[in-house]
Design a protein around this motif. Structure first.
Motif, PDB file in Angstrom:
ATOM      1  N   LYS A   2       0.815  -1.193   0.000  1.00 38.17           N
ATOM      2  CA  LYS A   2       0.000   0.000   0.000  1.00 38.17           C
ATOM      3  C   LYS A   2       0.860   1.258   0.000  1.00 38.17           C
ATOM      4  O   LYS A   2       1.918   1.288   0.627  1.00 38.17           O
ATOM      5  N   GLN A   3       0.367   2.276  -0.689  1.00 40.58           N
ATOM      6  CA  GLN A   3       1.077   3.529  -0.738  1.00 40.58           C
ATOM      7  C   GLN A   3       0.806   4.338   0.528  1.00 40.58           C
ATOM      8  O   GLN A   3      -0.209   4.205   1.179  1.00 40.58           O
ATOM      9  N   PHE A   4       1.766   5.205   0.849  1.00 40.55           N
ATOM     10  CA  PHE A   4       1.609   6.097   1.979  1.00 40.55           C
ATOM     11  C   PHE A   4       0.523   7.112   1.682  1.00 40.55           C
ATOM     12  O   PHE A   4       0.512   7.743   0.624  1.00 40.55           O
ATOM     13  N   ASN A   5      -0.406   7.249   2.600  1.00 39.42           N
ATOM     14  CA  ASN A   5      -1.521   8.178   2.428  1.00 39.42           C
ATOM     15  C   ASN A   5      -1.274   9.402   3.294  1.00 39.42           C
ATOM     16  O   ASN A   5      -1.380   9.341   4.523  1.00 39.42           O
ATOM     17  N   PRO A   6      -0.939  10.561   2.695  1.00 38.89           N
ATOM     18  CA  PRO A   6      -0.630  11.752   3.489  1.00 38.89           C
ATOM     19  C   PRO A   6      -1.817  12.281   4.268  1.00 38.89           C
ATOM     20  O   PRO A   6      -1.647  12.966   5.275  1.00 38.89           O
ATOM     21  N   ILE A   7      -3.038  11.987   3.814  1.00 37.28           N
ATOM     22  CA  ILE A   7      -4.219  12.482   4.507  1.00 37.28           C
ATOM     23  C   ILE A   7      -4.346  11.849   5.889  1.00 37.28           C
ATOM     24  O   ILE A   7      -4.686  12.515   6.872  1.00 37.28           O
ATOM     25  N   TRP A   8      -4.025  10.559   5.982  1.00 36.29           N
ATOM     26  CA  TRP A   8      -4.079   9.909   7.288  1.00 36.29           C
ATOM     27  C   TRP A   8      -3.028  10.488   8.228  1.00 36.29           C
ATOM     28  O   TRP A   8      -3.275  10.630   9.434  1.00 36.29           O
ATOM     29  N   ALA A   9      -1.857  10.820   7.698  1.00 34.15           N
ATOM     30  CA  ALA A   9      -0.825  11.451   8.520  1.00 34.15           C
ATOM     31  C   ALA A   9      -1.294  12.817   9.011  1.00 34.15           C
ATOM     32  O   ALA A   9      -1.077  13.194  10.167  1.00 34.15           O
ATOM     33  N   LEU A  10      -1.965  13.564   8.131  1.00 28.04           N
ATOM     34  CA  LEU A  10      -2.476  14.880   8.504  1.00 28.04           C
ATOM     35  C   LEU A  10      -3.562  14.759   9.570  1.00 28.04           C
ATOM     36  O   LEU A  10      -3.623  15.545  10.521  1.00 28.04           O
ATOM     37  N   LYS A  11      -4.422  13.759   9.414  1.00 31.52           N
ATOM     38  CA  LYS A  11      -5.457  13.528  10.423  1.00 31.52           C
ATOM     39  C   LYS A  11      -4.834  13.176  11.769  1.00 31.52           C
ATOM     40  O   LYS A  11      -5.328  13.608  12.825  1.00 31.52           O
ATOM     41  N   ALA A  12      -3.757  12.404  11.745  1.00 37.52           N
ATOM     42  CA  ALA A  12      -3.078  12.035  12.984  1.00 37.52           C
ATOM     43  C   ALA A  12      -2.500  13.266  13.674  1.00 37.52           C
ATOM     44  O   ALA A  12      -2.540  13.384  14.908  1.00 37.52           O
ATOM     45  N   VAL A  13      -1.969  14.204  12.893  1.00 35.41           N
ATOM     46  CA  VAL A  13      -1.428  15.439  13.464  1.00 35.41           C
ATOM     47  C   VAL A  13      -2.539  16.253  14.109  1.00 35.41           C
ATOM     48  O   VAL A  13      -2.392  16.768  15.230  1.00 35.41           O
ATOM     49  N   PHE A  14      -3.689  16.378  13.409  1.00 40.88           N
ATOM     50  CA  PHE A  14      -4.820  17.117  13.982  1.00 40.88           C
ATOM     51  C   PHE A  14      -5.309  16.456  15.267  1.00 40.88           C
ATOM     52  O   PHE A  14      -5.635  17.139  16.251  1.00 40.88           O
ATOM     53  N   LEU A  15      -5.373  15.129  15.258  1.00 41.57           N
ATOM     54  CA  LEU A  15      -5.818  14.401  16.448  1.00 41.57           C
ATOM     55  C   LEU A  15      -4.845  14.623  17.606  1.00 41.57           C
ATOM     56  O   LEU A  15      -5.267  14.763  18.765  1.00 41.57           O
ATOM     57  N   LEU A  16      -3.557  14.693  17.291  1.00 40.11           N
ATOM     58  CA  LEU A  16      -2.555  14.943  18.328  1.00 40.11           C
ATOM     59  C   LEU A  16      -2.759  16.315  18.964  1.00 40.11           C
ATOM     60  O   LEU A  16      -2.680  16.466  20.192  1.00 40.11           O
ATOM     61  N   PHE A  17      -3.056  17.325  18.137  1.00 40.57           N
ATOM     62  CA  PHE A  17      -3.316  18.660  18.661  1.00 40.57           C
ATOM     63  C   PHE A  17      -4.583  18.678  19.518  1.00 40.57           C
ATOM     64  O   PHE A  17      -4.642  19.374  20.542  1.00 40.57           O
ATOM     65  N   ILE A  18      -5.596  17.925  19.092  1.00 36.01           N
ATOM     66  CA  ILE A  18      -6.835  17.864  19.879  1.00 36.01           C
ATOM     67  C   ILE A  18      -6.568  17.248  21.257  1.00 36.01           C
ATOM     68  O   ILE A  18      -7.015  17.766  22.288  1.00 36.01           O
ATOM     69  N   LEU A  19      -5.822  16.154  21.273  1.00 38.35           N
ATOM     70  CA  LEU A  19      -5.482  15.502  22.545  1.00 38.35           C
ATOM     71  C   LEU A  19      -4.637  16.414  23.415  1.00 38.35           C
ATOM     72  O   LEU A  19      -4.796  16.460  24.643  1.00 38.35           O
ATOM     73  N   LEU A  20      -3.727  17.163  22.767  1.00 37.14           N
ATOM     74  CA  LEU A  20      -2.907  18.116  23.529  1.00 37.14           C
ATOM     75  C   LEU A  20      -3.784  19.204  24.143  1.00 37.14           C
ATOM     76  O   LEU A  20      -3.587  19.596  25.305  1.00 37.14           O
ATOM     77  N   GLY A  21      -4.760  19.686  23.360  1.00 42.65           N
ATOM     78  CA  GLY A  21      -5.673  20.694  23.885  1.00 42.65           C
ATOM     79  C   GLY A  21      -6.500  20.178  25.039  1.00 42.65           C
ATOM     80  O   GLY A  21      -6.718  20.881  26.038  1.00 42.65           O
ATOM     81  N   ILE A  22      -6.968  18.930  24.932  1.00 39.81           N
ATOM     82  CA  ILE A  22      -7.739  18.336  26.023  1.00 39.81           C
ATOM     83  C   ILE A  22      -6.863  18.189  27.272  1.00 39.81           C
ATOM     84  O   ILE A  22      -7.308  18.455  28.399  1.00 39.81           O
ATOM     85  N   GLY A  23      -5.619  17.787  27.058  1.00 35.36           N
ATOM     86  CA  GLY A  23      -4.690  17.671  28.187  1.00 35.36           C
ATOM     87  C   GLY A  23      -4.441  19.012  28.857  1.00 35.36           C
ATOM     88  O   GLY A  23      -4.418  19.103  30.097  1.00 35.36           O
ATOM     89  N   LEU A  24      -4.277  20.056  28.048  1.00 30.68           N
ATOM     90  CA  LEU A  24      -4.092  21.395  28.611  1.00 30.68           C
ATOM     91  C   LEU A  24      -5.332  21.859  29.354  1.00 30.68           C
ATOM     92  O   LEU A  24      -5.238  22.533  30.394  1.00 30.68           O
ATOM     93  N   ALA A  25      -6.516  21.512  28.829  1.00 32.59           N
ATOM     94  CA  ALA A  25      -7.764  21.888  29.497  1.00 32.59           C
ATOM     95  C   ALA A  25      -7.878  21.210  30.859  1.00 32.59           C
ATOM     96  O   ALA A  25      -8.284  21.838  31.854  1.00 32.59           O
ATOM     97  N   CYS A  26      -7.533  19.930  30.913  1.00 30.53           N
ATOM     98  CA  CYS A  26      -7.568  19.213  32.192  1.00 30.53           C
ATOM     99  C   CYS A  26      -6.589  19.818  33.194  1.00 30.53           C
ATOM    100  O   CYS A  26      -6.901  19.971  34.381  1.00 30.53           O
ATOM    101  N   PHE A  27      -5.411  20.192  32.687  1.00 30.89           N
ATOM    102  CA  PHE A  27      -4.416  20.828  33.556  1.00 30.89           C
ATOM    103  C   PHE A  27      -4.920  22.176  34.052  1.00 30.89           C
ATOM    104  O   PHE A  27      -4.723  22.541  35.224  1.00 30.89           O
ATOM    105  N   ALA A  28      -5.598  22.933  33.158  1.00 33.34           N
ATOM    106  CA  ALA A  28      -6.090  24.259  33.533  1.00 33.34           C
ATOM    107  C   ALA A  28      -7.181  24.167  34.593  1.00 33.34           C
ATOM    108  O   ALA A  28      -7.258  25.002  35.506  1.00 33.34           O
ATOM    109  N   PHE A  29      -8.041  23.149  34.507  1.00 32.94           N
ATOM    110  CA  PHE A  29      -9.104  22.981  35.498  1.00 32.94           C
ATOM    111  C   PHE A  29      -8.533  22.690  36.883  1.00 32.94           C
ATOM    112  O   PHE A  29      -9.148  23.029  37.895  1.00 32.94           O
ATOM    113  N   CYS A  30      -7.353  22.090  36.911  1.00 31.98           N
ATOM    114  CA  CYS A  30      -6.737  21.736  38.199  1.00 31.98           C
ATOM    115  C   CYS A  30      -5.822  22.844  38.714  1.00 31.98           C
ATOM    116  O   CYS A  30      -5.191  22.687  39.758  1.00 31.98           O
TER     117      CYS A  30
END
Length: 227
Positions: A2-30
């Motif tokens: 299978k060929q490398f699909n750049p869209i899946w890599a881009l989605k993974a980057v966006f998901l990483l930022f979302i998880l980072l934002g959620i982590g920062l939100a949890c830290f901010a609440f505490c």
């Protein structure tokens, strides 16, 4: 393989930022006394990647007015006896391609990002490019002389592309195989729904897609071409 699909890599980057934002939100609440600006940054880390991830995964509906504006900016093919014109409203220019200047034509389609099909034309010499009147200020500033290249691309959504194959056959004496244009995204037919009591009759097919299909076909190559 299978060929490398750049869209899946881009989605993974966006998901990483979302998880980072959620982590920062949890830290901010505490944490006590978080400034308002920090909440804006945390919200941006979650909302912006979420919107982009949704946009990549699902098409966002657009209004009829917006669709009309998009159609008005689509390129147009205009055919003449010795040449054809590619009228590009987006860049405010018209590219003139003479049939005897064509060295090679490739047809390429892929669904790595979204279904896309293009004709890639290699020319022996630079084509003539005519600038439109009343050009957009950004085109006047960024492309004073227009976009001029020996490689010309015609996208599938260009108006009158359906006539291009007949013109190739007529002027370059090329026989076109219709099997080339079969939609290779279709894998296995899962279901078919027929509605008989309406006019016209409608048939809806549900296919299991094939990932990373890609086809490149050489339509024409001049014998003396260097490509």
């Amino acid at each position: 393989m299978k060929q490398f699909n750049p869209i899946w890599a881009l989605k993974a980057v966006f998901l990483l930022f979302i998880l980072l934002g959620i982590g920062l939100a949890c830290f901010a609440f505490c944490t006590i006394n978080i400034p308002f600006g920090a909440w804006i940054i945390i919200g941006a880390f979650i909302l912006v990647p979420s919107f982009l991830l949704y946009s990549l995964s699902y098409r966002i509906p657009i209004s009829a007015k917006t669709q009309k504006r998009i159609d008005e900016r689509r390129s147009i093919l205009q055919f003449e006896e010795l040449r054809f014109l590619i009228i590009d409203p987006l860049f405010d220019q018209t590219t003139i391609v003479e049939w005897d200047n064509i060295a090679q034509i490739n047809y390429h389609n892929t669904n790595i990002t979204d279904y896309e099909a293009v004709f890639c034309i290699e020319l022996e010499k630079l084509p003539e490019v005519i600038m439109h009147q009343n050009r957009w200020w950004l085109n006047r500033w960024a492309n004073k002389k227009g976009i001029v290249s020996k490689k010309v691309t015609i996208k599938e959504d260009t108006k009158n592309t359906n006539r291009f194959l007949d013109q190739i056959s007529r002027h370059l004496l090329v026989t076109i195989d219709d099997e080339i244009f079969v939609d290779k995204r279709k894998g296995h037919l899962l279901s078919t729904i027929k509605v008989e009591d309406v006019n016209p009759r409608t048939i809806t097919e549900h296919w299991k897609p094939v990932n990373n299909t890609e086809t490149t076909v050489l339509f024409y190559k001049r014998k003396s071409s260097k490509y």
